[in-house]
Each structure stands twice: as structure tokens, then as C-alpha cells.
Design an enzyme around this catalytic site. Sequence first.
Site, PDB file in Angstrom:
ATOM      1  N   HIS A 111      -7.577  -5.376  -0.759  1.00  0.00           N
ATOM      2  CA  HIS A 111      -6.378  -4.602  -0.439  1.00  0.00           C
ATOM      3  C   HIS A 111      -5.585  -5.236   0.698  1.00  0.00           C
ATOM      4  O   HIS A 111      -4.346  -5.216   0.689  1.00  0.00           O
ATOM      5  CB  HIS A 111      -6.791  -3.178  -0.053  1.00  0.00           C
ATOM      6  CG  HIS A 111      -5.652  -2.211   0.042  1.00  0.00           C
ATOM      7  ND1 HIS A 111      -4.881  -1.845  -1.041  1.00  0.00           N
ATOM      8  CD2 HIS A 111      -5.128  -1.537   1.105  1.00  0.00           C
ATOM      9  CE1 HIS A 111      -3.952  -0.984  -0.664  1.00  0.00           C
ATOM     10  NE2 HIS A 111      -4.080  -0.783   0.633  1.00  0.00           N
ATOM     11  N   ASP A 135      -9.396  -5.278  -5.153  1.00  0.00           N
ATOM     12  CA  ASP A 135      -8.962  -4.184  -4.285  1.00  0.00           C
ATOM     13  C   ASP A 135      -9.818  -2.948  -4.547  1.00  0.00           C
ATOM     14  O   ASP A 135      -9.810  -2.405  -5.653  1.00  0.00           O
ATOM     15  CB  ASP A 135      -7.475  -3.881  -4.547  1.00  0.00           C
ATOM     16  CG  ASP A 135      -6.880  -2.952  -3.507  1.00  0.00           C
ATOM     17  OD1 ASP A 135      -7.631  -2.196  -2.873  1.00  0.00           O
ATOM     18  OD2 ASP A 135      -5.650  -2.991  -3.329  1.00  0.00           O
ATOM     19  N   SER A 185       0.835  -1.200   0.000  1.00  0.00           N
ATOM     20  CA  SER A 185       0.000   0.000   0.000  1.00  0.00           C
ATOM     21  C   SER A 185       0.877   1.260   0.000  1.00  0.00           C
ATOM     22  O   SER A 185       1.717   1.422  -0.877  1.00  0.00           O
ATOM     23  CB  SER A 185      -0.951  -0.031   1.197  1.00  0.00           C
ATOM     24  OG  SER A 185      -1.921   0.982   1.092  1.00  0.00           O
TER      25      SER A 185
END
Length: 452
Positions: free
Chosen positions: A384, A351, A233
Site C-alpha cells: 500500500h 497491498d 489511498s
Amino acid sequence: MVGKACEEFVDPNTKKLRGRLPSYSESELYSSEPSFITRLLTPTGIFSILSTIIYCVSNAQILIYYLFKPRYHNGRLQLPVLGWIWNLSRLLAFVVLLIPAWIQMVGYYFTNSRIIRDVRYGDKARRNRLDIYLPTDQHIHDAYRDPRRRCPVLVFIPGGAWIIGYKAWSALMGKMLMSGTKKVIFVSLDYRNFPETDVEGMIDDVRHGLEWVFQNIGAYGGDKENIFLLGQSAGAHLGMLATLVNAESLSRLNKSQNLYQGRVESTLSIRAFIGISGPFDMIKYGPHFHSRGLGPAILNSVFGCNTSASDAEIDEQLAGLSPTLVLKQKILSEEAINYIPPLIFCHGKADKTVSFESSVDLYRACQQAECKVVKLKLYEGKSHTDPIIEDPMLGNVNGHDELIEDILTVVDAFEIKQDPEITTSRKLVKRRGQPRLAPKVCLRLAAFCNPF
């Protein structure tokens, strides 16, 4: 015991052992693990717990101030707190549903003797610290008895929207990597968050951390010539930017007299960069982040944009801190391209926080820039956080975790001097099965509530 400084046993000039290593009895090397309470009550355990509490409280106070402070953007009043209240409620549900797993992970993180916590790598207050996960309790001792036992090093940069990142968040990934028969050292790198600093300060922390790992990981039984950089991320974004900045610095080595040699050497030692679910284009995906509660005022402040700057000036600042645009707009020099290590991008197609198109766009930009080696792996049905939270918590008696296996396959491919192709066979990777950390129904409900 096994963590005695290597300088006692290794000649700094010849890099060879001087004299005999201290001998230990079987009971010393393989003593039983102390109980959970016993380790928590040690000075190290108490210090770690207090430092974690202080970090959470201090950052919460600053974050609340920024969330509730009214702001104006293009003449319109904005209240970032509204979007954050909704996401916070979902996050609280996510955390509560996974309490059984969190309890086990807290116990693992604070009591496992193979985790060396809070190693200082810089002078930027409490955030310039890292955790080192060793493959075995006696690994340091074994590596200095026989340098051939030094193992690859995986340096991980945790995510957290540039605001709530913390090294302990990667304990699950560290646990999964340590469960394999493949010996690696896992390093979780902490860095300053916003509002303590902006993205440029975070990149500087990452570069300092890499420099420290290159210069010191040998003392922990790591191979400094076999370092892999990973990020998830926001951590993937910072890791990719640090890789590009280091490549640019290396290309200018002969022109700069003030360049610190250690950072250049650490760049050369990086075998590959693995970016997981990273946001790599802040202009294209900025509106999406705004819709999820990270308002323009906060996002622009995170990236160091002046509050009075025009839209064109803000876009210029964001472009310079977006890896995809740095390559597309040729902000990076052509000479620096030659110093970029192999790049592997991994992203879940489900995601919702950062679209998998972010990794696809960067993959194409790297190809157009003619980077040496670029690979892309997309995971069907993965969100995610699935690769770093839900999947490790779900466990599997067969030891199957797709992302972990892909990471170790890349490490193996480099060790046997193959192309770092991510294969589906995974014949090189063997792992022990891991138990489920929470009831399956709780994991599914948590996935439904997950705001990420």
C-alpha cells in the site's frame, strides 16, 4: 524575491506583461542554499514547525477520545482501541526503523527554497492550506518572462484513512517529481480530517482547493489548462468523488443558478485523474477495514452515517460515497459521464490495506459506464505504501521509480496529444538518480512491520 505577486507585472485585461520585469543579479538568482539551522530559525520555518506540532497534538487528543469511547453496534459492545493498539505498535516500529530517512525528509521539507508552504486556499481553519513545489528557484520569474515556460501542474491529495491525512506526508513524492528533468509543479493539498468533518466536508475542501489552483496557479508559473489530479489511498477516494461531483455539477450548469463558475472551469482544466491504491467501494471492503482496526462505529461516523440509522440507511449512505457504486448503480447522471476526465488507476498487487481488486472493480465500472478513457496499471509485489514511501526512500542510482515514471509518462502523453497509455518503455521520462535515504536492512524491516 521571485515570488512577487504577478499582478505587478501582468495586465489583468490583456494578460500581457506590462513594462519590464525587475532584473536580478546572478548572485540573487543563484545564491547558495542557507544552512538547515538558518532556515529553521526564520519566522516562516518556526511558524511551519509550530503549526505542524499543534496539528498533531490536537488531532491526537480527539482521536484518542474516539478510540477509547465504548460503542454498541447491533447490540454488541465494541472497543476499537484493541485493534488500534496492535496497529499502533507496528506503526511505531515502522517509524523508528526509518528515522534516518525521516530526518532527511524533515530537513528537505522545512528548508528547501523551492517549497512554498502553507498557502491558504479556503476559510476552514488551519486545514485549508496547500504546499507548492517549484521545479526551480527562479521558475516564477522565468514563467512571466516567457509564458511558454509555464509547466504542467500535479495536484496531489494525500491519504491517511480520512483521519491522519496531512500535506507534509507527500514530501517524498514531491521530492522525487522535482528530481526529474521534466519540469512540473507539484501541489500537495491539505483538507480537514475526521472528526473535524466527515467525508462530504473533505470532498468540499478538495473542490475548493482545485478551484484555488485553477484561479491562482498561473502566478506560480503553472499552466492552468494542464492540471492533473492525483490521490493516494483515502486521497484517491476523495479525489475520485470530487471528480464525479464536479462532473455532475457541470452537467447541471444550465439548470442551477447558484453554481459557482470557478469550480466548473476547474473541472474542465483537469487533464486526467490518477488514483493510487484507492478504496473505492466502502460496502464491499468495509469488513476488511473493520478487521484492521477501523471499526464500524468509526468508519460509519467518518462517512457521516447517523448512529441510530438502520443497516439499510447506512448502506445507502456508503453507496453514495463509493465511486464504484456511484457508477454501477447509476447514481451519477448519464450526462455527467461526458464530463469525466480520463482516469488512470494504479495499485500494488501485494497491498494488504486496500486490495488491488478495489481499483479493478472501479476500472470495470468505468468501462461499463462508458467513460471516455480508462486505464489500469497493477504493480507486482508492491504494498500500500511502497510507491510513496519505501520506493522513494530506497532510491536508485539510475533514477528508476516505476510509479513516478508512469505519472510523468501520462503527463508527457497528454502534452504530445497521445492517448494517456502507461507504457513500459518510458522513453519520454528522464530522471536523475536519488540516493538511498536509509540502510537497506532498515527499509526491509520497516516493510515487514508496516501496518499498511
